[in-house]
Scaffold this motif. Structure first.
Motif, PDB file in Angstrom:
ATOM      1  N   LEU A  90       1.743 -13.335  12.592  1.00  0.00           N
ATOM      2  CA  LEU A  90       1.172 -12.847  11.325  1.00  0.00           C
ATOM      3  C   LEU A  90       1.043 -11.323  11.260  1.00  0.00           C
ATOM      4  O   LEU A  90       0.700 -10.782  10.222  1.00  0.00           O
ATOM      5  N   ASP A  91       1.320 -10.604  12.410  1.00  0.00           N
ATOM      6  CA  ASP A  91       1.287  -9.150  12.275  1.00  0.00           C
ATOM      7  C   ASP A  91       2.547  -8.716  11.525  1.00  0.00           C
ATOM      8  O   ASP A  91       3.641  -9.206  11.778  1.00  0.00           O
ATOM      9  N   ASN A  92       2.373  -7.855  10.558  1.00  0.00           N
ATOM     10  CA  ASN A  92       3.439  -7.415   9.661  1.00  0.00           C
ATOM     11  C   ASN A  92       4.051  -8.545   8.834  1.00  0.00           C
ATOM     12  O   ASN A  92       5.177  -8.451   8.366  1.00  0.00           O
ATOM     13  N   ALA A  93       3.301  -9.641   8.687  1.00  0.00           N
ATOM     14  CA  ALA A  93       3.855 -10.768   7.932  1.00  0.00           C
ATOM     15  C   ALA A  93       3.798 -10.500   6.431  1.00  0.00           C
ATOM     16  O   ALA A  93       3.015  -9.673   5.967  1.00  0.00           O
ATOM     17  N   ILE A 139     -12.437 -16.895   5.680  1.00  0.00           N
ATOM     18  CA  ILE A 139     -11.270 -16.145   5.193  1.00  0.00           C
ATOM     19  C   ILE A 139     -10.228 -17.127   4.664  1.00  0.00           C
ATOM     20  O   ILE A 139     -10.044 -18.207   5.227  1.00  0.00           O
ATOM     21  N   CYS A 140      -9.583 -16.740   3.564  1.00  0.00           N
ATOM     22  CA  CYS A 140      -8.530 -17.566   2.987  1.00  0.00           C
ATOM     23  C   CYS A 140      -7.262 -16.723   2.894  1.00  0.00           C
ATOM     24  O   CYS A 140      -7.318 -15.538   2.580  1.00  0.00           O
ATOM     25  N   PHE A 141      -6.108 -17.333   3.206  1.00  0.00           N
ATOM     26  CA  PHE A 141      -4.829 -16.640   2.976  1.00  0.00           C
ATOM     27  C   PHE A 141      -3.711 -17.661   2.782  1.00  0.00           C
ATOM     28  O   PHE A 141      -3.888 -18.849   3.050  1.00  0.00           O
ATOM     29  N   GLN A 142      -2.583 -17.184   2.260  1.00  0.00           N
ATOM     30  CA  GLN A 142      -1.395 -18.018   2.164  1.00  0.00           C
ATOM     31  C   GLN A 142      -0.242 -17.260   2.792  1.00  0.00           C
ATOM     32  O   GLN A 142      -0.054 -16.068   2.538  1.00  0.00           O
ATOM     33  N   HIS A 143       0.536 -17.949   3.620  1.00  0.00           N
ATOM     34  CA  HIS A 143       1.687 -17.304   4.227  1.00  0.00           C
ATOM     35  C   HIS A 143       2.968 -17.908   3.655  1.00  0.00           C
ATOM     36  O   HIS A 143       3.615 -17.329   2.805  1.00  0.00           O
ATOM     37  N   CYS A 144       3.299 -19.109   4.121  1.00  0.00           N
ATOM     38  CA  CYS A 144       4.572 -19.705   3.717  1.00  0.00           C
ATOM     39  C   CYS A 144       4.386 -20.865   2.753  1.00  0.00           C
ATOM     40  O   CYS A 144       5.344 -21.487   2.325  1.00  0.00           O
ATOM     41  N   GLY A 145       3.175 -21.189   2.404  1.00  0.00           N
ATOM     42  CA  GLY A 145       2.972 -22.333   1.514  1.00  0.00           C
ATOM     43  C   GLY A 145       1.515 -22.581   1.228  1.00  0.00           C
ATOM     44  O   GLY A 145       0.918 -21.900   0.388  1.00  0.00           O
ATOM     45  N   PRO A 164      -5.077 -12.064   2.881  1.00  0.00           N
ATOM     46  CA  PRO A 164      -6.353 -12.605   3.327  1.00  0.00           C
ATOM     47  C   PRO A 164      -7.523 -11.993   2.547  1.00  0.00           C
ATOM     48  O   PRO A 164      -7.566 -10.791   2.317  1.00  0.00           O
ATOM     49  N   PHE A 165      -8.449 -12.852   2.106  1.00  0.00           N
ATOM     50  CA  PHE A 165      -9.663 -12.375   1.434  1.00  0.00           C
ATOM     51  C   PHE A 165     -10.830 -13.250   1.865  1.00  0.00           C
ATOM     52  O   PHE A 165     -10.635 -14.363   2.359  1.00  0.00           O
ATOM     53  N   ARG A 166     -12.016 -12.700   1.707  1.00  0.00           N
ATOM     54  CA  ARG A 166     -13.211 -13.438   2.107  1.00  0.00           C
ATOM     55  C   ARG A 166     -13.674 -14.346   0.966  1.00  0.00           C
ATOM     56  O   ARG A 166     -13.838 -13.881  -0.156  1.00  0.00           O
ATOM     57  N   LEU A 174      -8.615 -14.341  11.411  1.00  0.00           N
ATOM     58  CA  LEU A 174      -7.177 -14.486  11.208  1.00  0.00           C
ATOM     59  C   LEU A 174      -6.462 -14.847  12.527  1.00  0.00           C
ATOM     60  O   LEU A 174      -6.617 -14.149  13.521  1.00  0.00           O
ATOM     61  N   PRO A 175      -5.684 -15.946  12.547  1.00  0.00           N
ATOM     62  CA  PRO A 175      -4.980 -16.305  13.786  1.00  0.00           C
ATOM     63  C   PRO A 175      -3.788 -15.364  14.034  1.00  0.00           C
ATOM     64  O   PRO A 175      -3.365 -14.644  13.136  1.00  0.00           O
TER      65      PRO A 175
END
Ligand SMILES: [Zn+2]
Length: 206
Positions: free
Chosen positions: A31-34, A6-12, A40-42, A20-21
């Protein structure tokens, strides 16, 4: 089997993981409601099971599998599938036809569409019938899996694939290297994750 990266970007930076952590490993916010800057995508799994791809040219490491054992493109073994997905390969054991689980994790180099089916099978039968594919004929460096597949592709006359097949060097440059390069990125990501569980890619920060 697809490990489901899984790949995602949050703050950078881009973050890669198997699941997902609870909190972002960079800023440590939950990360809930972040607000993800990239949802996140596969990450697409680049490998296929050869038997599910009829009329195809496929490669795999000579020993072991890509995800755990692949080192470089010198260690590759190439084969073709019939219109029914039977794998045909030439190696030190001679010519073999089988539905092998050993071809469960390979890279698709190219495949011909449906209308080519009869011509594909007929060409393959006629190349297989040539008297030069016995275990005694095999030479590791000069008469090997590539000799068989390239001869078949040249006889097939299928566009750029067959043109490239006239030279092993061209064939490698045009059909093998681009695919192993892109699969190599996936493999190295997988190995990092297997070791550390999570990977933060800080090389491409926007
Ligand atoms: Zn964050």
């Amino acid at each position: 089997m697809d490990p489901g990266i899984i790949c995602f970007q949050h703050c950078g930076p881009k973050i890669f993981c198997f699941s997902l952590p609870d909190s972002c490993p960079v800023c440590e916010k939950a990360l809930d409601n972040a607000n993800f800057s990239l949802l996140p995508f596969r990450v697409p799994y680049p490998f296929v099971q050869a038997s599910q791809y009829p009329c195809a040219v496929v490669i795999k490491p000579t020993t072991g599998d890509f995800m755990n054992d692949y080192f470089n493109s010198k260690d590759l073994h190439v084969g073709v599938t019939t219109s029914k997905g039977t794998i045909v390969e030439f190696d030190k054991n001679g010519l073999r036809h089988h539905a092998s689980l050993q071809w469960g994790q390979c890279l698709l180099l190219d495949r011909a569409p449906g209308p080519w089916r009869d011509h594909w099978d007929a060409t393959l039968r006629s190349v297989c019938a040539e008297d030069c594919w016995s275990p005694e004929d095999y030479r590791e460096n000069s008469h090997n899996c590539y000799s068989f597949v390239l001869k078949f592709l040249v006889d097939l006359g299928y566009g750029s694939l067959s043109r490239a097949a006239k030279s092993r060097t061209h064939f490698c440059e045009e059909f093998i290297i681009p695919r192993t390069t892109s699969a190599g990125k996936y493999i190295s990501l997988y190995r990092k994750l297997k070791k550390n569980g999570i990977y933060v890619d800080r090389t491409k920060m926007d």
